[in-house]
Design an enzyme around this catalytic site. Structure first.
Site, short mmCIF file in Angstrom:
data_model
loop_
_atom_site.label_atom_id
_atom_site.label_comp_id
_atom_site.label_asym_id
_atom_site.label_seq_id
_atom_site.Cartn_x
_atom_site.Cartn_y
_atom_site.Cartn_z
N HIS A 113 0.87 -1.37 -0.05
CA HIS A 113 -0.01 -0.13 -0.09
C HIS A 113 0.88 1.22 0.06
O HIS A 113 0.31 2.36 0.49
CB HIS A 113 -1.10 -0.13 1.35
CG HIS A 113 -1.82 -1.09 1.11
ND1 HIS A 113 -2.51 -1.39 -0.06
CD2 HIS A 113 -2.47 -1.93 2.04
CE1 HIS A 113 -3.67 -2.47 0.30
NE2 HIS A 113 -3.47 -2.84 1.49
N HIS A 184 -9.82 1.13 1.45
CA HIS A 184 -9.59 -0.17 1.94
C HIS A 184 -10.84 -0.48 2.97
O HIS A 184 -10.47 -0.90 4.18
CB HIS A 184 -8.32 -0.32 2.72
CG HIS A 184 -7.73 -1.58 2.91
ND1 HIS A 184 -8.44 -2.42 3.46
CD2 HIS A 184 -6.52 -2.16 2.46
CE1 HIS A 184 -7.60 -3.86 3.42
NE2 HIS A 184 -6.62 -3.60 2.88
N GLU A 320 -11.39 -4.11 -2.98
CA GLU A 320 -10.70 -2.79 -3.14
C GLU A 320 -10.31 -2.90 -4.83
O GLU A 320 -9.58 -3.83 -5.41
CB GLU A 320 -9.30 -3.13 -2.37
CG GLU A 320 -9.29 -3.30 -0.90
CD GLU A 320 -8.17 -4.10 -0.35
OE1 GLU A 320 -6.95 -3.31 -0.65
OE2 GLU A 320 -8.33 -5.26 0.00
#
Length: 356
Positions: A113, A184, A320
């Site tokens: 991420h 998320h 996601e």
């Protein structure tokens, strides 16, 4: 506890304690005319609550932290905007335009991420706000977490009167750089407070292939067919039905895989995924302009302090929308690899629509 007696996360619970920069978070609440509301905060441009009317009662369907201290300790990225690059980059490095870049590793030797100080940890500015919409903006400087280029990004959340949460992303970089933004959020349509799990929901994903993972949940590069596997969600199916049925799932402790979305579904602006609550009383459709969706069953949530209780594994599921994981290391994926050319405007949209 009866549904109408529930207490929901209040803004002051997230502002009573300072965020990582020593200042309180800013909270924004959006409401529509049918009683749905969402709350968001500037730290991580995070989606905190999603309160939906169901059978005359209000239900928060989003997992999250009880207060700022718990939020700082959690590692689940509850509701956060993550970037520069959602999901994993193998070996915390990539080659772009003939140059190798080494970036921040925060999951073993890999980058997850966007690195240790990714967008989810930062304070975003609020640049526009109304009763049903808010825009958060951020500037990520050249070299941030090792990535090239100064990137200006914004994310706009809009709550419509059709019970849609629309998330619009925009970005521009002065150098070519990897970029893949997502939210998320973890959903539990039975209610954040319940003991019902992700495995009890029904799910449909419009995908005939998924990205097979290897060591460290890094895609091998193989587009694997879902047919005859536990990854076949082309028709509505109980998530738990084929749970842990494949070696690929066992390695990840559940589902944590990118599904390659049907292009026509995206082009026709029809739902790429549908989730139905265990008792069928609430449904959520997902629409997106992005090429893949990471389906994650919250495989490592156990012991995490949530809003109403400590969560267990599989307490919620994430969908996601993003470019392909490890895309910067796969130039053969072309437009799906998630590389933004210099001085090129980029935008994407994902919508979560609720029906009760």
């Amino acid at each position: 506890m009866a549904t109408n007696e529930l207490r929901f996360l209040e803004p002051e619970q997230m502002t009573a304690q300072p965020a990582s920069d020593g200042k309180p978070a800013q909270i924004v609440v959006l409401k529509n005319r049918f009683g749905m509301s969402i709350s968001l905060m500037d730290i991580g441009a995070t989606w905190l609550t999603c309160i939906v009317p169901v059978n005359g009662y209000r239900r928060d369907v989003l997992l999250g932290s009880a207060d700022m201290n718990a939020h700082k300790q959690q590692t689940a990225y509850f509701g956060a905007t993550v970037g520069r690059f959602a999901n994993r980059i193998a070996g915390a490095k990539f080659v772009l335009e003939g140059q190798e870049y080494k970036i921040s590793a925060n999951e073993g030797k890999n980058t997850l991420h966007g690195g240790k100080q990714n967008f989810s940890h930062l304070r975003w500015g609020i640049t526009a706000q109304s009763s049903q919409s808010v825009t958060f903006a951020l500037i990520s400087n050249d070299g941030d977490q090792g990535f090239p280029g100064t990137v200006k990004v914004s994310v706009t959340y809009t709550l419509t009167d059709n019970n849609e949460v629309c998330i619009d992303y925009q970005a521009m970089s002065d150098k070519t750089t990897p970029l893949s933004l997502t939210n998320h959020a973890y959903f539990n349509l039975a209610g954040e407070h319940t003991e019902r799990t992700a495995l009890e929901h029904d799910l449909k994903i419009c995908a005939t292939h998924y990205l097979k993972n290897g060591k460290g949940n890094i895609p091998t590069g193989e587009f694997a067919s879902v047919i005859g596997t536990g990854f076949d969600f082309r028709k509505l199916k109980r998530v738990g039905l084929d749970f842990m049925a494949d070696e690929c799932q066992k390695a990840a402790n559940g589902y944590d895989h990118a599904f390659i979305l049907d292009k026509k579904t995206i082009e026709d602006n029809t739902p790429v995924a549908t989730v139905i609550a265990p008792e069928g009383e609430l449904k959520m459709d997902v629409f997106t302009t992005m090429p893949s969706i990471q389906f994650y069953t919250g495989n490592f949530l156990v012991g995490t302090k949530g809003k109403s209780r400590h969560y267990g594994n599989y307490s919620g599921l994430a969908l996601e929308t993003q470019y392909f994981p490890d895309g910067p290391n796969h130039p053969e994926w072309h437009e799906n690899q998630g590389v933004l050319p210099a001085n090129t405007a980029w935008n994407s949209q994902t919508i979560y629509k609720f029906y009760s």
